[in-house]
Design a protein around this motif. Structure first.
Motif, mmCIF file in Angstrom:
data_model
loop_
_atom_site.group_PDB
_atom_site.id
_atom_site.type_symbol
_atom_site.label_atom_id
_atom_site.label_comp_id
_atom_site.label_asym_id
_atom_site.label_seq_id
_atom_site.Cartn_x
_atom_site.Cartn_y
_atom_site.Cartn_z
ATOM 1 N N UNK A 56 25.404 46.031 45.946
ATOM 2 C CA UNK A 56 25.214 46.075 47.395
ATOM 3 C C UNK A 56 25.885 47.311 47.974
ATOM 4 N N UNK A 57 25.310 47.838 49.074
ATOM 5 C CA UNK A 57 25.951 48.994 49.712
ATOM 6 C C UNK A 57 27.338 48.630 50.239
ATOM 7 N N UNK A 58 28.156 49.647 50.413
ATOM 8 C CA UNK A 58 29.505 49.518 50.969
ATOM 9 C C UNK A 58 30.395 48.605 50.140
ATOM 10 N N UNK A 59 30.206 48.658 48.804
ATOM 11 C CA UNK A 59 31.039 47.861 47.910
ATOM 12 C C UNK A 59 31.520 48.694 46.733
ATOM 13 N N UNK A 60 32.651 48.262 46.184
ATOM 14 C CA UNK A 60 33.186 48.823 44.951
ATOM 15 C C UNK A 60 33.005 47.783 43.854
ATOM 16 N N UNK A 61 32.662 48.243 42.678
ATOM 17 C CA UNK A 61 32.626 47.392 41.507
ATOM 18 C C UNK A 61 33.911 47.654 40.733
ATOM 19 N N UNK A 62 34.761 46.636 40.634
ATOM 20 C CA UNK A 62 36.030 46.745 39.913
ATOM 21 C C UNK A 62 35.852 46.095 38.544
ATOM 22 N N UNK A 63 36.200 46.830 37.492
ATOM 23 C CA UNK A 63 36.025 46.346 36.123
ATOM 24 C C UNK A 63 37.366 46.462 35.390
ATOM 25 N N UNK A 64 37.865 45.339 34.901
ATOM 26 C CA UNK A 64 39.102 45.325 34.119
ATOM 27 C C UNK A 64 38.759 44.993 32.673
ATOM 28 N N UNK A 65 39.355 45.753 31.764
ATOM 29 C CA UNK A 65 39.076 45.596 30.342
ATOM 30 C C UNK A 65 40.406 45.490 29.595
ATOM 31 N N UNK A 66 40.483 44.546 28.655
ATOM 32 C CA UNK A 66 41.634 44.435 27.755
ATOM 33 C C UNK A 66 41.101 44.188 26.353
ATOM 34 N N UNK A 67 41.537 45.025 25.410
ATOM 35 C CA UNK A 67 41.119 44.880 24.010
ATOM 36 C C UNK A 67 42.371 44.909 23.145
#
Length: 162
Positions: A56-67
């Motif tokens: 959607x417009x005006x949004x941030x996609x936050x992605x957290x990764x742990x390996x």
């Protein structure tokens, strides 16, 4: 045991072993997945894939990764790469963590990645806004080491308003 049965058993044992547990995907605003298994013949883990219903417009996609990968002197480093709809995430992009080759402790990498949906849409019109957001995390060892070592990879993704 017959030779054909031995060959089948050897092939099955050579395949990477993994199991996954995924929340409802596609999620509307958040999703998570955990993948466990063993590094394959070239030292890579099984990719972890999650999907959000749509960007959607005006949004941030936050992605957290742990390996985390089982420690072994043969494992000098660990890397992760995050893509969204086939596009590499540039924050931080390819992430590499050096492992302690003098230890059998787990080697772990954690990253926080983000995508500005508006900027991504400008760079790739029609790829992000109103489209499902498929996040794929790949990783393993950058010199094909660590075959058979156990790994656990967790990915969480959340859309937030700017």
């Amino acid at each position: 045991m017959k030779p054909a049965a031995l060959m089948v058993a050897a092939l099955v044992l050579a395949l990477p072993v993994h199991a996954s547990a995924v929340t409802t995907s596609p999620g509307k605003t958040s999703v998570a997945a955990t993948e466990t298994g063993a590094l394959d013949a070239i030292g890579d883990m099984v990719p972890v894939t999650v999907t959000l219903a749509k960007g959607k417009p005006k949004q941030l996609l936050m992605i957290n990764v742990a390996v985390s990968i089982g420690g072994d002197p043969s494992l000098p480093a660990l890397y992760t790469i995050v893509t969204v709809n086939g596009t590499a995430v540039s924050h931080p992009g390819v992430q590499i963590n050096q492992c302690n080759t003098a230890s059998f402790q787990y080697c772990t990498i954690t990253t926080t990645n983000w995508v500005d949906i508006d900027a991504a849409e400008l760079a790739g019109p029609g790829l992000f806004v109103g489209q499902p957001l498929t996040i794929v995390v790949t990783g393993g060892n950058n010199i094909s080491a660590g075959t058979g070592l156990g790994f656990t990879a967790t990915v969480t993704a959340t859309l937030v308003k700017k």
